[in-house]
Design a protein around this motif. Structure first.
Motif, PDB file in Angstrom:
ATOM      1  N   LEU A  97       0.804  -1.222   0.000  1.00 16.50           N
ATOM      2  CA  LEU A  97       0.000   0.000   0.000  1.00 16.50           C
ATOM      3  C   LEU A  97       0.835   1.269   0.000  1.00 16.50           C
ATOM      4  N   SER A  98       2.083   1.202   0.443  1.00 18.41           N
ATOM      5  CA  SER A  98       2.890   2.424   0.563  1.00 18.41           C
ATOM      6  C   SER A  98       3.534   2.772  -0.775  1.00 18.41           C
ATOM      7  N   TYR A  99       3.914   4.048  -0.910  1.00 22.59           N
ATOM      8  CA  TYR A  99       4.554   4.539  -2.126  1.00 22.59           C
ATOM      9  C   TYR A  99       6.011   4.095  -2.178  1.00 22.59           C
ATOM     10  N   PRO A 100       6.529   3.864  -3.368  1.00 17.58           N
ATOM     11  CA  PRO A 100       7.974   3.660  -3.474  1.00 17.58           C
ATOM     12  C   PRO A 100       8.711   4.971  -3.177  1.00 17.58           C
ATOM     13  N   THR A 101       9.989   4.894  -2.862  1.00 16.57           N
ATOM     14  CA  THR A 101      10.736   6.107  -2.476  1.00 16.57           C
ATOM     15  C   THR A 101      10.863   7.082  -3.633  1.00 16.57           C
ATOM     16  N   THR A 102      10.902   6.599  -4.886  1.00 15.46           N
ATOM     17  CA  THR A 102      11.014   7.527  -6.014  1.00 15.46           C
ATOM     18  C   THR A 102       9.766   8.398  -6.121  1.00 15.46           C
ATOM     19  N   LEU A 103       8.588   7.825  -5.836  1.00 13.97           N
ATOM     20  CA  LEU A 103       7.373   8.634  -5.878  1.00 13.97           C
ATOM     21  C   LEU A 103       7.373   9.678  -4.768  1.00 13.97           C
ATOM     22  N   TRP A 104       7.886   9.316  -3.596  1.00 16.40           N
ATOM     23  CA  TRP A 104       7.959  10.290  -2.511  1.00 16.40           C
ATOM     24  C   TRP A 104       8.902  11.423  -2.882  1.00 16.40           C
ATOM     25  N   GLU A 105      10.042  11.091  -3.502  1.00 20.32           N
ATOM     26  CA  GLU A 105      10.992  12.136  -3.892  1.00 20.32           C
ATOM     27  C   GLU A 105      10.376  13.066  -4.928  1.00 20.32           C
ATOM     28  N   THR A 106       9.679  12.505  -5.903  1.00 16.69           N
ATOM     29  CA  THR A 106       9.026  13.325  -6.923  1.00 16.69           C
ATOM     30  C   THR A 106       7.961  14.213  -6.296  1.00 16.69           C
ATOM     31  N   ARG A 107       7.176  13.632  -5.421  1.00 19.43           N
ATOM     32  CA  ARG A 107       6.117  14.395  -4.756  1.00 19.43           C
ATOM     33  C   ARG A 107       6.699  15.535  -3.938  1.00 19.43           C
ATOM     34  N   ASN A 108       7.761  15.259  -3.195  1.00 12.38           N
ATOM     35  CA  ASN A 108       8.373  16.300  -2.373  1.00 12.38           C
ATOM     36  C   ASN A 108       8.990  17.399  -3.216  1.00 12.38           C
ATOM     37  N   SER A 109       9.629  17.044  -4.339  1.00  9.98           N
ATOM     38  CA  SER A 109      10.229  18.079  -5.191  1.00  9.98           C
ATOM     39  C   SER A 109       9.140  18.947  -5.826  1.00  9.98           C
ATOM     40  N   LEU A 110       8.033  18.337  -6.245  1.00 13.74           N
ATOM     41  CA  LEU A 110       6.931  19.135  -6.798  1.00 13.74           C
ATOM     42  C   LEU A 110       6.324  20.057  -5.742  1.00 13.74           C
ATOM     43  N   HIS A 111       6.203  19.551  -4.542  1.00 16.90           N
ATOM     44  CA  HIS A 111       5.669  20.356  -3.448  1.00 16.90           C
ATOM     45  C   HIS A 111       6.579  21.542  -3.137  1.00 16.90           C
ATOM     46  N   THR A 112       7.879  21.304  -3.115  1.00 16.88           N
ATOM     47  CA  THR A 112       8.842  22.380  -2.857  1.00 16.88           C
ATOM     48  C   THR A 112       8.805  23.418  -3.972  1.00 16.88           C
ATOM     49  N   ALA A 113       8.714  22.970  -5.233  1.00 13.17           N
ATOM     50  CA  ALA A 113       8.643  23.903  -6.356  1.00 13.17           C
ATOM     51  C   ALA A 113       7.372  24.754  -6.283  1.00 13.17           C
ATOM     52  N   ALA A 114       6.262  24.148  -5.889  1.00 13.37           N
ATOM     53  CA  ALA A 114       5.005  24.902  -5.768  1.00 13.37           C
ATOM     54  C   ALA A 114       5.107  25.951  -4.664  1.00 13.37           C
ATOM     55  N   ILE A 115       5.746  25.605  -3.550  1.00 14.07           N
ATOM     56  CA  ILE A 115       5.900  26.573  -2.466  1.00 14.07           C
ATOM     57  C   ILE A 115       6.818  27.711  -2.897  1.00 14.07           C
ATOM     58  N   ASP A 116       7.910  27.401  -3.624  1.00 14.15           N
ATOM     59  CA  ASP A 116       8.802  28.462  -4.122  1.00 14.15           C
ATOM     60  C   ASP A 116       8.069  29.404  -5.067  1.00 14.15           C
ATOM     61  N   GLN A 117       7.252  28.853  -5.957  1.00 11.81           N
ATOM     62  CA  GLN A 117       6.499  29.691  -6.893  1.00 11.81           C
ATOM     63  C   GLN A 117       5.483  30.565  -6.155  1.00 11.81           C
ATOM     64  N   ALA A 118       4.833  30.001  -5.153  1.00  9.55           N
ATOM     65  CA  ALA A 118       3.868  30.783  -4.375  1.00  9.55           C
ATOM     66  C   ALA A 118       4.571  31.912  -3.629  1.00  9.55           C
ATOM     67  N   THR A 119       5.768  31.657  -3.130  1.00 11.20           N
ATOM     68  CA  THR A 119       6.525  32.701  -2.431  1.00 11.20           C
ATOM     69  C   THR A 119       6.897  33.820  -3.386  1.00 11.20           C
ATOM     70  N   GLN A 120       7.350  33.467  -4.588  1.00 17.71           N
ATOM     71  CA  GLN A 120       7.696  34.490  -5.573  1.00 17.71           C
ATOM     72  C   GLN A 120       6.474  35.309  -5.977  1.00 17.71           C
ATOM     73  N   ASP A 121       5.338  34.640  -6.181  1.00 18.15           N
ATOM     74  CA  ASP A 121       4.113  35.349  -6.555  1.00 18.15           C
ATOM     75  C   ASP A 121       3.660  36.296  -5.449  1.00 18.15           C
ATOM     76  N   LYS A 122       3.750  35.850  -4.214  1.00 15.62           N
ATOM     77  CA  LYS A 122       3.344  36.707  -3.109  1.00 15.62           C
ATOM     78  C   LYS A 122       4.238  37.926  -3.009  1.00 15.62           C
ATOM     79  N   ASN A 123       5.537  37.718  -3.202  1.00 10.41           N
ATOM     80  CA  ASN A 123       6.475  38.839  -3.176  1.00 10.41           C
ATOM     81  C   ASN A 123       6.163  39.814  -4.308  1.00 10.41           C
ATOM     82  N   LEU A 124       5.861  39.296  -5.484  1.00 11.39           N
ATOM     83  CA  LEU A 124       5.515  40.137  -6.619  1.00 11.39           C
ATOM     84  C   LEU A 124       4.251  40.949  -6.345  1.00 11.39           C
ATOM     85  N   PHE A 125       3.230  40.307  -5.812  1.00  7.06           N
ATOM     86  CA  PHE A 125       1.975  41.007  -5.550  1.00  7.06           C
ATOM     87  C   PHE A 125       2.127  42.100  -4.501  1.00  7.06           C
ATOM     88  N   TYR A 126       2.980  41.886  -3.511  1.00  6.27           N
ATOM     89  CA  TYR A 126       3.141  42.883  -2.460  1.00  6.27           C
ATOM     90  C   TYR A 126       4.035  44.058  -2.868  1.00  6.27           C
TER      91      TYR A 126
END
Length: 185
Positions: A97-126
């Motif tokens: 039932l658990s994810y393989p480690t490669t899927l966790w790494e991909t998921r974490n990298s996508l999550h980090t990229a989304a947070i970085d983009q949100a930070t840049q957008d927030k900085n731009l808007f302010y």
């Protein structure tokens, strides 16, 4: 402990009643006070004695405990490792039932990229200066006030403002038409 206490209290009450009222007194009091004329018919069917003993079922807790014995044995046997150090049945099921480690790494990298983009957008808007210029589509907005009760000398002629925005609109329409003509070529 509680059923024993209840039985002891019941036996004590029965003994107290038997000692306090002999059989001869009971019969005379029944004749003296037991008429149906003074109390009505609704007292005749009452039994002022004690309730009959009730047969109590075993209860839910007993059957839960009884069912827990085979469940515990089954869980214990499933949690034991197999022959030659093989993983347990539960462990293999969880690993399916658990994810393989490669899927966790991909998921974490996508999550980090989304947070970085949100930070840049927030900085731009302010930090980007706001555009305070508003183009009016309808020049009638300037004259939206009531034409009544206007004091003398306070009525402003807005014909120049209306003409300015009309010319801006004509220039924009001409620009769009020339852009569309160039795009077709």
């Amino acid at each position: 402990m509680m059923p024993i206490r209840q039985r002891a209290a019941f036996a004590a009450r029965q003994a107290r009643v038997a000692i306090a009222r002999p059989a001869a007194i009971k019969s005379t009091s029944a004749v003296r006070f037991g008429s149906t004329e003074s109390h009505g018919d609704h007292h005749d069917h009452h039994d002022h004695g004690h309730a009959a003993p009730v047969d109590e079922p075993m209860g839910t807790a007993f059957f839960v405990f009884l069912g827990a014995i085979p469940f515990t044995y089954a869980l214990y046997s499933l949690s034991r490792p197999g022959k030659d150090g093989e993983p347990t049945v539960i462990e293999t099921y969880i690993n399916k039932l658990s994810y393989p480690t490669t899927l966790w790494e991909t998921r974490n990298s996508l999550h980090t990229a989304a947070i970085d983009q949100a930070t840049q957008d927030k900085n731009l808007f302010y930090n980007v200066p706001r555009n305070t210029h508003v183009e009016l589509r309808n020049p009638e907005v300037f004259m939206s006030g009531s034409p009544y009760n206007v004091p003398a000398g306070h009525n402003i002629n807005l014909d120049k403002v209306v003409e300015h925005y009309r010319q801006e609109h004509l220039k924009e329409v001409a620009r769009q038409a020339s852009a569309a003509a160039k795009a077709k070529e």
